[in-house]
Motif scaffolding. Structure first.
Motif, mmCIF file in Angstrom:
data_model
loop_
_atom_site.group_PDB
_atom_site.id
_atom_site.type_symbol
_atom_site.label_atom_id
_atom_site.label_comp_id
_atom_site.label_asym_id
_atom_site.label_seq_id
_atom_site.Cartn_x
_atom_site.Cartn_y
_atom_site.Cartn_z
ATOM 1 N N TYR A 125 0.863 -1.175 0.000
ATOM 2 C CA TYR A 125 0.000 0.000 0.000
ATOM 3 C C TYR A 125 0.904 1.230 0.000
ATOM 4 O O TYR A 125 1.880 1.289 0.751
ATOM 5 N N ASN B 41 -3.573 -9.721 3.559
ATOM 6 C CA ASN B 41 -4.518 -8.661 3.192
ATOM 7 C C ASN B 41 -5.240 -8.073 4.398
ATOM 8 O O ASN B 41 -5.623 -6.901 4.377
ATOM 9 N N GLU B 42 -5.418 -8.860 5.448
ATOM 10 C CA GLU B 42 -6.068 -8.345 6.659
ATOM 11 C C GLU B 42 -5.231 -7.225 7.280
ATOM 12 O O GLU B 42 -5.762 -6.167 7.654
ATOM 13 N N ASN B 43 -3.917 -7.433 7.382
ATOM 14 C CA ASN B 43 -3.046 -6.394 7.929
ATOM 15 C C ASN B 43 -3.008 -5.180 7.014
ATOM 16 O O ASN B 43 -2.984 -4.039 7.489
ATOM 17 N N ARG B 44 -3.019 -5.409 5.720
ATOM 18 C CA ARG B 44 -3.050 -4.295 4.762
ATOM 19 C C ARG B 44 -4.298 -3.452 4.996
ATOM 20 O O ARG B 44 -4.225 -2.223 5.033
ATOM 21 N N GLN B 45 -5.441 -4.081 5.159
ATOM 22 C CA GLN B 45 -6.685 -3.339 5.357
ATOM 23 C C GLN B 45 -6.679 -2.585 6.682
ATOM 24 O O GLN B 45 -7.151 -1.452 6.748
ATOM 25 N N LYS B 46 -6.133 -3.194 7.726
ATOM 26 C CA LYS B 46 -6.024 -2.491 9.017
ATOM 27 C C LYS B 46 -5.201 -1.219 8.853
ATOM 28 O O LYS B 46 -5.532 -0.174 9.408
ATOM 29 N N ILE C 98 -4.703 0.492 6.019
ATOM 30 C CA ILE C 98 -5.470 1.438 5.198
ATOM 31 C C ILE C 98 -6.502 2.168 6.056
ATOM 32 O O ILE C 98 -6.696 3.375 5.919
ATOM 33 N N ASP C 99 -7.147 1.438 6.951
ATOM 34 C CA ASP C 99 -8.192 2.021 7.798
ATOM 35 C C ASP C 99 -7.646 3.013 8.820
ATOM 36 O O ASP C 99 -8.357 3.934 9.228
#
Length: 151
Positions: free
Chosen positions: A58, A70-75, A77-78
């Motif tokens: 990201y 992807n879970e860590n990536r989304q965290k 991003i959030d």
């Protein structure tokens, strides 16, 4: 005279604002030398860093951040501010001394839900011995440490 003073003040604020957006980024591995900065928050103190994947990334703050999943990536991003290392990801001990040095992903500490990286095991050990004083010094030197010669 007043115009000169205002110009200097404006320049100082511009330099400071630009500096606060800078994050350590390795030429090929990206921010935090490729470590998954979200993963640190689930590790036991002293555990080795979890390295991110070249394919799960990201772009944020002018740097490429890698993640193990992807879970860590989304965290991230959030809420990137929750996970980015303090002092732009540079060695926290070096910033406390008034300059910058690249981080070593396995030399890390979380203090009051903030991630700090250090350059090597020796600086990390010294950092741990005087955490409150080191953090206070680092806060007083950041972001002006970006303008000093680095290691």
């Amino acid at each position: 005279m007043l115009a000169r003073i205002l110009a200097v003040i404006t320049l100082l604020f511009a330099v400071q604002a630009a500096a606060t957006e800078q994050y350590y980024s390795h030429k090929t591995r990206g921010a935090a030398k490729g470590a998954d900065v979200v993963a640190y928050f689930g590790l036991e103190p002293g555990a080795p860093a979890v390295m991110g994947s070249e394919t799960i990334t990201y772009e944020w703050g002018g740097a490429t951040w890698r993640f193990a999943n992807n879970e860590n990536r989304q965290k991230f991003i959030d809420n990137p501010e929750k996970y980015v290392p303090q002092f732009g990801g540079y060695c926290a001990f070096a910033v406390a001394k008034g300059f910058t040095a690249p981080p070593r992903p396995d030399s890390w500490t979380i203090v009051e839900d903030k991630l700090y990286l250090n350059n090597n095991p020796v600086s990390h050990k010294i950092w741990l011995g005087k955490l409150d004083a080191q953090i206070e010094k680092g806060l007083s030197n950041w972001p002006s440490a970006l303008n000093k010669p680095s290691l």
